[in-house]
Design an enzyme around this catalytic site. Structure first.
Site, PDB file in Angstrom:
ATOM      1  N   CYS A 104      10.746  -1.312  -8.389  1.00  0.00           N
ATOM      2  CA  CYS A 104       9.414  -0.779  -8.103  1.00  0.00           C
ATOM      3  C   CYS A 104       8.371  -1.778  -8.542  1.00  0.00           C
ATOM      4  O   CYS A 104       8.561  -2.479  -9.540  1.00  0.00           O
ATOM      5  CB  CYS A 104       9.185   0.489  -8.892  1.00  0.00           C
ATOM      6  SG  CYS A 104       9.878   1.889  -8.069  1.00  0.00           S
ATOM      7  N   ILE A 105       7.277  -1.813  -7.838  1.00  0.00           N
ATOM      8  CA  ILE A 105       6.228  -2.777  -8.159  1.00  0.00           C
ATOM      9  C   ILE A 105       4.876  -2.076  -8.060  1.00  0.00           C
ATOM     10  O   ILE A 105       4.676  -1.231  -7.186  1.00  0.00           O
ATOM     11  CB  ILE A 105       6.332  -4.006  -7.222  1.00  0.00           C
ATOM     12  CG1 ILE A 105       5.329  -5.098  -7.586  1.00  0.00           C
ATOM     13  CG2 ILE A 105       6.191  -3.631  -5.761  1.00  0.00           C
ATOM     14  CD1 ILE A 105       5.665  -6.449  -6.960  1.00  0.00           C
ATOM     15  N   LEU A 106       4.001  -2.415  -8.977  1.00  0.00           N
ATOM     16  CA  LEU A 106       2.700  -1.738  -9.013  1.00  0.00           C
ATOM     17  C   LEU A 106       1.617  -2.649  -9.556  1.00  0.00           C
ATOM     18  O   LEU A 106       1.818  -3.339 -10.558  1.00  0.00           O
ATOM     19  CB  LEU A 106       2.793  -0.508  -9.939  1.00  0.00           C
ATOM     20  CG  LEU A 106       1.472   0.162 -10.333  1.00  0.00           C
ATOM     21  CD1 LEU A 106       0.954   1.040  -9.197  1.00  0.00           C
ATOM     22  CD2 LEU A 106       1.645   1.005 -11.592  1.00  0.00           C
ATOM     23  N   GLY A 139      -5.149 -10.087  -5.395  1.00  0.00           N
ATOM     24  CA  GLY A 139      -4.087 -11.095  -5.377  1.00  0.00           C
ATOM     25  C   GLY A 139      -3.022 -10.911  -6.443  1.00  0.00           C
ATOM     26  O   GLY A 139      -2.041 -11.645  -6.482  1.00  0.00           O
ATOM     27  N   GLY A 187      -0.904  -8.430  -6.769  1.00  0.00           N
ATOM     28  CA  GLY A 187       0.352  -7.931  -6.190  1.00  0.00           C
ATOM     29  C   GLY A 187       1.211  -9.106  -5.748  1.00  0.00           C
ATOM     30  O   GLY A 187       2.412  -9.174  -6.033  1.00  0.00           O
ATOM     31  N   GLU A 189      13.751  -3.407  -3.306  1.00  0.00           N
ATOM     32  CA  GLU A 189      14.493  -2.197  -2.974  1.00  0.00           C
ATOM     33  C   GLU A 189      13.758  -1.396  -1.900  1.00  0.00           C
ATOM     34  O   GLU A 189      12.530  -1.360  -1.894  1.00  0.00           O
ATOM     35  CB  GLU A 189      14.613  -1.370  -4.264  1.00  0.00           C
ATOM     36  CG  GLU A 189      15.654  -0.303  -4.218  1.00  0.00           C
ATOM     37  CD  GLU A 189      15.740   0.419  -5.551  1.00  0.00           C
ATOM     38  OE1 GLU A 189      16.282  -0.157  -6.510  1.00  0.00           O
ATOM     39  OE2 GLU A 189      15.249   1.546  -5.629  1.00  0.00           O
ATOM     40  N   SER A 207       6.727   1.107   0.286  1.00  0.00           N
ATOM     41  CA  SER A 207       5.580   1.962   0.632  1.00  0.00           C
ATOM     42  C   SER A 207       4.740   1.237   1.691  1.00  0.00           C
ATOM     43  O   SER A 207       4.978   0.060   1.973  1.00  0.00           O
ATOM     44  CB  SER A 207       4.726   2.196  -0.611  1.00  0.00           C
ATOM     45  OG  SER A 207       4.156   0.971  -1.024  1.00  0.00           O
ATOM     46  N   SER A 224       2.725 -10.146   3.709  1.00  0.00           N
ATOM     47  CA  SER A 224       1.754 -11.201   3.481  1.00  0.00           C
ATOM     48  C   SER A 224       2.371 -12.299   2.603  1.00  0.00           C
ATOM     49  O   SER A 224       2.227 -13.493   2.887  1.00  0.00           O
ATOM     50  CB  SER A 224       0.514 -10.581   2.823  1.00  0.00           C
ATOM     51  OG  SER A 224      -0.334 -11.579   2.394  1.00  0.00           O
TER      52      SER A 224
HETATM   53  N1  ACO Z   1      -5.346  -1.935   2.558  1.00  0.00           N
HETATM   54  C1  ACO Z   1      -5.073  -2.980   3.345  1.00  0.00           C
HETATM   55  N2  ACO Z   1      -4.430  -4.111   2.921  1.00  0.00           N
HETATM   56  C2  ACO Z   1      -4.056  -4.126   1.634  1.00  0.00           C
HETATM   57  C3  ACO Z   1      -4.314  -3.058   0.741  1.00  0.00           C
HETATM   58  C4  ACO Z   1      -5.004  -1.933   1.245  1.00  0.00           C
HETATM   59  N3  ACO Z   1      -5.312  -0.889   0.461  1.00  0.00           N
HETATM   60  N4  ACO Z   1      -3.829  -3.370  -0.468  1.00  0.00           N
HETATM   61  C5  ACO Z   1      -3.266  -4.600  -0.352  1.00  0.00           C
HETATM   62  N5  ACO Z   1      -3.401  -5.034   0.915  1.00  0.00           N
HETATM   63  C6  ACO Z   1      -2.952  -6.321   1.450  1.00  0.00           C
HETATM   64  C7  ACO Z   1      -3.933  -7.386   1.042  1.00  0.00           C
HETATM   65  O1  ACO Z   1      -4.909  -7.552   2.020  1.00  0.00           O
HETATM   66  C8  ACO Z   1      -3.073  -8.594   0.866  1.00  0.00           C
HETATM   67  O2  ACO Z   1      -2.836  -9.258   2.075  1.00  0.00           O
HETATM   68  P1  ACO Z   1      -3.644 -10.632   2.433  1.00  0.00           P
HETATM   69  O3  ACO Z   1      -3.611 -11.472   1.206  1.00  0.00           O
HETATM   70  O4  ACO Z   1      -2.802 -11.170   3.546  1.00  0.00           O
HETATM   71  O5  ACO Z   1      -4.992 -10.189   2.806  1.00  0.00           O
HETATM   72  C9  ACO Z   1      -1.725  -8.023   0.454  1.00  0.00           C
HETATM   73  O6  ACO Z   1      -1.725  -6.659   0.833  1.00  0.00           O
HETATM   74  C10 ACO Z   1      -1.469  -8.159  -1.022  1.00  0.00           C
HETATM   75  O7  ACO Z   1      -2.643  -7.975  -1.738  1.00  0.00           O
HETATM   76  P2  ACO Z   1      -2.692  -8.161  -3.303  1.00  0.00           P
HETATM   77  O8  ACO Z   1      -4.115  -8.102  -3.738  1.00  0.00           O
HETATM   78  O9  ACO Z   1      -1.901  -9.345  -3.718  1.00  0.00           O
HETATM   79  O10 ACO Z   1      -1.884  -6.855  -3.755  1.00  0.00           O
HETATM   80  P3  ACO Z   1      -2.332  -5.731  -4.769  1.00  0.00           P
HETATM   81  O11 ACO Z   1      -2.596  -6.299  -6.121  1.00  0.00           O
HETATM   82  O12 ACO Z   1      -3.349  -4.859  -4.194  1.00  0.00           O
HETATM   83  O13 ACO Z   1      -0.936  -4.947  -4.923  1.00  0.00           O
HETATM   84  C11 ACO Z   1       0.624  -3.297  -4.305  1.00  0.00           C
HETATM   85  C12 ACO Z   1      -0.182  -4.506  -3.839  1.00  0.00           C
HETATM   86  C13 ACO Z   1       1.476  -3.675  -5.524  1.00  0.00           C
HETATM   87  C14 ACO Z   1       1.551  -2.817  -3.205  1.00  0.00           C
HETATM   88  C15 ACO Z   1      -0.411  -2.180  -4.696  1.00  0.00           C
HETATM   89  O14 ACO Z   1      -1.070  -1.757  -3.540  1.00  0.00           O
HETATM   90  C16 ACO Z   1       0.183  -0.986  -5.386  1.00  0.00           C
HETATM   91  O15 ACO Z   1       0.481  -1.026  -6.569  1.00  0.00           O
HETATM   92  N6  ACO Z   1       0.348   0.134  -4.638  1.00  0.00           N
HETATM   93  C17 ACO Z   1       0.854   1.369  -5.188  1.00  0.00           C
HETATM   94  C18 ACO Z   1       2.331   1.270  -5.510  1.00  0.00           C
HETATM   95  C19 ACO Z   1       3.138   0.760  -4.337  1.00  0.00           C
HETATM   96  O16 ACO Z   1       3.025   1.236  -3.232  1.00  0.00           O
HETATM   97  N7  ACO Z   1       4.010  -0.238  -4.637  1.00  0.00           N
HETATM   98  C20 ACO Z   1       4.915  -0.843  -3.670  1.00  0.00           C
HETATM   99  C21 ACO Z   1       6.074   0.035  -3.478  1.00  0.00           C
HETATM  100  S1  ACO Z   1       7.423  -0.774  -2.708  1.00  0.00           S
HETATM  101  C22 ACO Z   1       8.466  -1.132  -3.997  1.00  0.00           C
HETATM  102  O17 ACO Z   1       8.246  -0.665  -5.061  1.00  0.00           O
HETATM  103  C23 ACO Z   1       9.615  -2.056  -3.780  1.00  0.00           C
END
Ligand code: ACO
Ligand code: ZN
Length: 441
Positions: free
Chosen positions: A297-299, A308, A310, A331, A335, A344
């Site tokens: 899981c990643i958050l 940036g 994530g 895994e 989401s 990305s």
């Molecule tokens: N809407 C549209 N695009 C988005 C959004 C959003 N709300 N959030 C992130 N993105 C896109 C960004 O535009 C970026 O792409 P780009 O650089 O090509 O423009 C890319 O996703 C990554 O952006 P980051 O800023 O690096 O990511 P962020 O720090 O926001 O973290 C994460 C991404 C971890 C998925 C975050 O949204 C999160 O914690 N979400 C809730 C938990 C979740 O869903 N985790 C992933 C589950 S899958 C797993 O666990 C294996």
């Protein structure tokens, strides 16, 4: 008001659908009523799920935001919507249902072990039962089943209004199994370093007077400028790991949850200032993964999202895989935001390699998919799906070729320049462990 004293809104019961005005917009998408709250007057409130939207947008709405004229009653053949207690099965038809089931399944694994989680007593969480949860995949689930419908009723609604973590107040997105006593608090307070949860500022202050942590537990395995990573063993630091899972569950809803943190490592990313190392995000990783998953899981915590971080977490997970001499993959299921971020990251990592390729003797540059995997530690399926998604791969005269046109490359160059913070492998001080040789972790 209807003639016999009944109010028109009395018709709106769980399982009904009707257009609802979304918070902060003029849109009226169709939503399903999951619950209602009667305030003793003619103005009940409804907890709604917007059918075509992620569950994190579910919310309580007042009657002025529902279009009662377009009310649809639950269909009879759908075995559910009754006024009390039953989850509307019509939700099963929404695409998110599959994802939600992951989140719901936790009581399977905690069944029979339920005990009240203590709150606030200073040392209470040192003896926490293994009630909080680590995300993992289906096959691990064991244990007796509990009434799934009941489970659904509890977990389908957000149960915490607000969390205070250090200098941030954060609105949760999903249910998380914090002790029921805390669900009545307008805000729950977390120690930002040990992640212990408390019901009041007073308790937090008392706790901070005793808790001298200024960083997560475990080993700091990476530091560059203000960014650090701590590696935390879920077996050695159970309380912390469980508290982290409880916090993470507020923002993750598509995974099965599992109570045992022992099989996992947690990589917590922090940002340093004079007050300490503040948690920005984390990922968990199985000590041994038969499928070579490098992230469970990643958050990124909401105040730090879309900056940036994530992709930095993802990059770190691949650097660890590289040190292990393996390819890895997150895994499944991912989401919606997870998929966006991975796509990305993968695109940029692959582009970076393709754009730096040099052909020999004026020939076109050549590279195999396996070489891309080796250089990036990204698993083959993910490399291929990324190339396909970007429509870069073509079958030509018996072989796959990648064609880069200027627009696409320019776009990616720009995106890469935007990515200011990167992981510097030289700053990682870490040796991979072979957990299979250690008997019981
Ligand atoms: N809407 C549209 N695009 C988005 C959004 C959003 N709300 N959030 C992130 N993105 C896109 C960004 O535009 C970026 O792409 P780009 O650089 O090509 O423009 C890319 O996703 C990554 O952006 P980051 O800023 O690096 O990511 P962020 O720090 O926001 O973290 C994460 C991404 C971890 C998925 C975050 O949204 C999160 O914690 N979400 C809730 C938990 C979740 O869903 N985790 C992933 C589950 S899958 C797993 O666990 C294996
Ligand atoms: Zn603490």
């Amino acid at each position: 008001m209807a003639e016999n004293g009944l109010h028109v809104y009395d018709m709106v019961v769980e399982g009904c659908r009707l257009p609802v005005r979304m918070a902060g917009s003029d849109e009226w998408p169709l939503a399903e009523v999951l619950s209602r709250k009667d305030n003793g007057d003619a103005n009940p409130m409804f907890y709604v799920h917007y059918l075509d939207f992620n569950k994190r947008l579910d919310e309580w709405v007042t009657v002025d935001r529902v279009n009662i004229e377009k009310l649809q009653f639950p269909k009879k053949d759908n075995k559910t919507p009754q006024k009390e207690g039953k989850a509307p099965s019509s939700r099963a038809s929404t695409p998110e249902k599959e994802l939600q089931n992951g989140g719901m399944a936790r009581t399977k694994s905690t069944a029979g072990r339920k005990r009240k989680l203590p709150i606030d007593s200073e040392d209470s969480q040192d003896s926490l039962p293994p009630q909080s949860l680590v995300p993992t995949k289906g096959p691990r689930q064991t244990g007796s089943l509990v009434d799934k419908t009941h489970d659904d009723v509890i977990t389908r609604m957000k149960n915490i209004d607000m969390v205070e973590l250090g200098r941030h107040r954060i609105k949760p997105w999903y249910f998380s199994p914090y002790p029921i006593e805390l669900t009545n608090c307008p805000i729950i307070y977390l120690c930002e370093f040990c992640l212990k949860y408390m019901k009041s500022v007073k308790c937090l202050q008392r706790h901070r007077a005793k808790c001298n942590l200024q960083h997560p537990p475990g080993n700091e395995i990476y530091r560059k400028n203000t960014i650090s990573f701590f590696e935390i063993d879920g077996r050695k630091h159970k309380n912390y790991s469980q508290n982290l899972c409880l916090l993470a569950k507020l923002f993750l809803d598509h995974k099965t949850l599992y109570y045992d943190t022992d099989p996992f490592l947690f990589y917590v990313m922090t940002e340093y200032d004079s007050r300490g190392y503040h948690i920005v995000g984390y990922f968990s990783k199985e000590k041994e993964s038969t499928e070579d998953y490098n992230v469970a899981c990643i958050l990124t915590l909401p105040p730090y999202q879309r900056m940036g971080y994530g992709k930095l977490l993802i990059e770190f997970s691949y650097v660890l895989s590289k040190f292990e001499g393996k390819t890895g993959s997150p895994e499944k299921p991912l989401s919606d935001l997870g998929l966006l971020s991975y796509r990305s990251y993968w695109s940029q990592a692959i582009f970076e390699i393709l754009l730096n390729l040099k052909g020999e003797n004026g020939e076109r540059p050549q590279i195999t998919i396996n070489e891309i995997c080796e250089m990036t530690s990204i698993r083959k399926e993910d490399v291929i799906s990324t190339l396909q998604h970007l429509a870069l791969i073509n079958y030509y005269k018996g072989q796959y070729i990648v064609t880069l046109c200027k627009d696409v490359t320019d776009g990616h160059m720009k995106a890469m320049q935007k990515r200011k913070i990167r992981i510097d492998p030289k700053c990682l001080h870490w040796q991979p462990k072979d957990w299979s040789k250690r008997g019981k972790w």
